[in-house]
Design an enzyme around this catalytic site. Structure first.
Site, PDB file in Angstrom:
ATOM      1  N   PRO A  26       0.816  -1.220   0.000  1.00 42.56           N
ATOM      2  CA  PRO A  26       0.000   0.000   0.000  1.00 42.56           C
ATOM      3  C   PRO A  26       0.853   1.275   0.000  1.00 42.56           C
ATOM      4  CG  PRO A  26      -0.663  -1.473   1.803  1.00 42.56           C
ATOM      5  CD  PRO A  26       0.557  -2.065   1.177  1.00 42.56           C
ATOM      6  N   ASP A  63      -7.384   1.258 -26.628  1.00 44.05           N
ATOM      7  CA  ASP A  63      -8.030   1.265 -25.329  1.00 44.05           C
ATOM      8  C   ASP A  63      -8.166   2.645 -24.741  1.00 44.05           C
ATOM      9  OD1 ASP A  63      -8.709  -1.273 -24.915  1.00 44.05           O
ATOM     10  OD2 ASP A  63      -6.936  -1.804 -23.742  1.00 44.05           O
ATOM     11  N   ARG A  76      -0.975  -8.058 -21.317  1.00 45.01           N
ATOM     12  CA  ARG A  76      -1.769  -7.797 -22.525  1.00 45.01           C
ATOM     13  C   ARG A  76      -1.105  -6.774 -23.446  1.00 45.01           C
ATOM     14  NH1 ARG A  76      -4.874  -3.628 -22.242  1.00 45.01           N
ATOM     15  NH2 ARG A  76      -6.647  -4.405 -23.448  1.00 45.01           N
ATOM     16  N   GLU A  95       0.616  -7.546   8.247  1.00 48.97           N
ATOM     17  CA  GLU A  95       0.778  -6.090   8.295  1.00 48.97           C
ATOM     18  C   GLU A  95       1.853  -5.597   7.339  1.00 48.97           C
ATOM     19  OE1 GLU A  95      -1.258  -3.809   9.725  1.00 48.97           O
ATOM     20  OE2 GLU A  95      -2.390  -5.679   9.891  1.00 48.97           O
TER      21      GLU A  95
HETATM   22  C1  9D3 Z   1      -5.260  -2.238   7.748  1.00 53.43           C
HETATM   23  C2  9D3 Z   1      -3.819  -2.537   7.911  1.00 53.43           C
HETATM   24  N1  9D3 Z   1      -3.046  -1.368   7.526  1.00 53.43           N
HETATM   25  C3  9D3 Z   1      -2.796  -0.509   8.684  1.00 53.43           C
HETATM   26  C4  9D3 Z   1      -2.024  -1.093   9.784  1.00 53.43           C
HETATM   27  C5  9D3 Z   1      -1.803  -1.690   6.849  1.00 53.43           C
HETATM   28  C6  9D3 Z   1      -1.931  -2.648   5.741  1.00 53.43           C
HETATM   29  C7  9D3 Z   1      -1.029  -3.688   5.641  1.00 53.43           C
HETATM   30  C8  9D3 Z   1      -1.140  -4.608   4.625  1.00 53.43           C
HETATM   31  C9  9D3 Z   1      -2.902  -2.514   4.754  1.00 53.43           C
HETATM   32  C10 9D3 Z   1      -2.997  -3.450   3.729  1.00 53.43           C
HETATM   33  C11 9D3 Z   1      -2.116  -4.493   3.674  1.00 53.43           C
HETATM   34  C12 9D3 Z   1      -2.212  -5.493   2.582  1.00 53.43           C
HETATM   35  N2  9D3 Z   1      -2.221  -4.851   1.257  1.00 53.43           N
HETATM   36  C13 9D3 Z   1      -1.324  -5.105   0.331  1.00 53.43           C
HETATM   37  O1  9D3 Z   1      -0.460  -5.929   0.532  1.00 53.43           O
HETATM   38  C14 9D3 Z   1      -1.345  -4.356  -0.915  1.00 53.43           C
HETATM   39  C15 9D3 Z   1      -2.238  -3.323  -1.379  1.00 53.43           C
HETATM   40  C16 9D3 Z   1      -3.372  -2.682  -0.791  1.00 53.43           C
HETATM   41  O2  9D3 Z   1      -3.824  -2.978   0.330  1.00 53.43           O
HETATM   42  N3  9D3 Z   1      -3.982  -1.679  -1.497  1.00 53.43           N
HETATM   43  C17 9D3 Z   1      -3.571  -1.298  -2.739  1.00 53.43           C
HETATM   44  N4  9D3 Z   1      -2.508  -1.859  -3.320  1.00 53.43           N
HETATM   45  C18 9D3 Z   1      -1.861  -2.861  -2.631  1.00 53.43           C
HETATM   46  S1  9D3 Z   1      -0.535  -3.654  -3.206  1.00 53.43           S
HETATM   47  C19 9D3 Z   1      -0.391  -4.610  -1.859  1.00 53.43           C
END
Ligand code: 9D3
Length: 245
Positions: free
Chosen positions: A88, A168, A153, A115
């Site tokens: 994220p 596209d 793609r 996490e």
């Molecule tokens: C709710 C937990 N968050 C705050 C402590 C941290 C958190 C950790 C791990 C939030 C999401 C994740 C898992 N997400 C991914 O591994 C992830 C992701 C995403 O959640 N949103 C957009 N792109 C991606 S790419 C990998």
């Protein structure tokens, strides 16, 4: 194009790889996908891949050792090879990034769970960190599928008709025009007469106008970045948009 996917949940990928355009590309030998279970690089009797965070706090963190060993197990004879971490906190993935990645020979995707992953993985093993948008997923697997779908793609030969990737939405930076197929009347709603007229020039201008209208209405942020022709600017002027806007 080769993808090496590092994950704790390789089974999540099976129907995606069987049922999509990517599955066909794999069968045709245009794309090679290898699933690597991070757990098979864990050690000890219980093959532990996660642990509690130093400093305390909720949840678990992926241990660096198994991920590092998994990355190092991959043969990287390829010249153009990149390691991506789905997180994220990464740069938001978009179509220009998909084009850039489509020129790689090998893409290694690390899918996080829990996490997140130990920070030292970033420094030791990762070239690029990618997010797919501002919402919370429960792990990187879905994001990895999104990236593989969007990138593969664009690899020559993967799409049925070569033209479609270029045509596209987002390739010229505008949203697509409305589409219709049979029947001509559905729930009392008619297909726009212009599309039945057989006048290809009129149809082209109508579609371009609808694209511009739809983009203005729904994604005004895209208009400034779009590749606009002189004709587009004339259409926009007619729609009441001032030049340079
Ligand atoms: C709710 C937990 N968050 C705050 C402590 C941290 C958190 C950790 C791990 C939030 C999401 C994740 C898992 N997400 C991914 O591994 C992830 C992701 C995403 O959640 N949103 C957009 N792109 C991606 S790419 C990998």
């Amino acid at each position: 194009m080769r993808f090496d996917v590092l994950t704790l949940f390789p089974d999540l990928f099976s129907s995606f790889l069987k049922e999509t355009i990517l599955g066909r590309a794999v069968k045709a030998g245009l794309v090679d996908i290898r699933l690597i279970n991070i757990r098979s690089f864990a050690r000890g009797r219980h093959l532990v891949t996660d642990d509690r965070p130093f400093g305390g706090g909720e949840g678990m963190v992926m241990k660096p050792g198994p991920i590092l060993r998994a990355v190092e197990s991959i043969d990287r004879t390829k010249d153009r090879s990149q390691v991506l971490l789905l997180t994220p906190q990464g740069r938001t993935f978009d179509q220009p990034m998909a084009w850039e990645l489509s020129r790689m020979e090998q893409i290694i995707l690390i899918c996080g769970r829990y996490e997140g992953v130990d920070e030292r993985i970033r420094a030791s093993s990762v070239d690029v960190e990618l997010s797919i948008g501002d919402y919370v997923l429960s792990g990187g697997e879905m994001a990895a599928m999104v990236v593989m779908d969007a990138v593969s793609r664009l690899v020559p030969g993967v799409l049925g008709s070569e033209a479609s990737a270029q045509e596209d939405s987002f390739e010229d930076g505008l949203l697509e025009y409305p589409q219709y197929t049979r029947p001509r009347v559905f729930k009392n709603m008619e297909v726009p007469a212009v599309l039945l007229s057989g006048d290809h020039e009129k149809i082209r201008v109508w579609r371009r106008t609808e694209s511009l209208k739809r983009t203005l209405e729904r994604r005004p942020d895209l208009i400034g970045k779009a590749k606009l022709t002189e004709e587009d600017k004339r259409i926009l002027a007619k729609l009441g948009v001032k030049p340079g806007n």
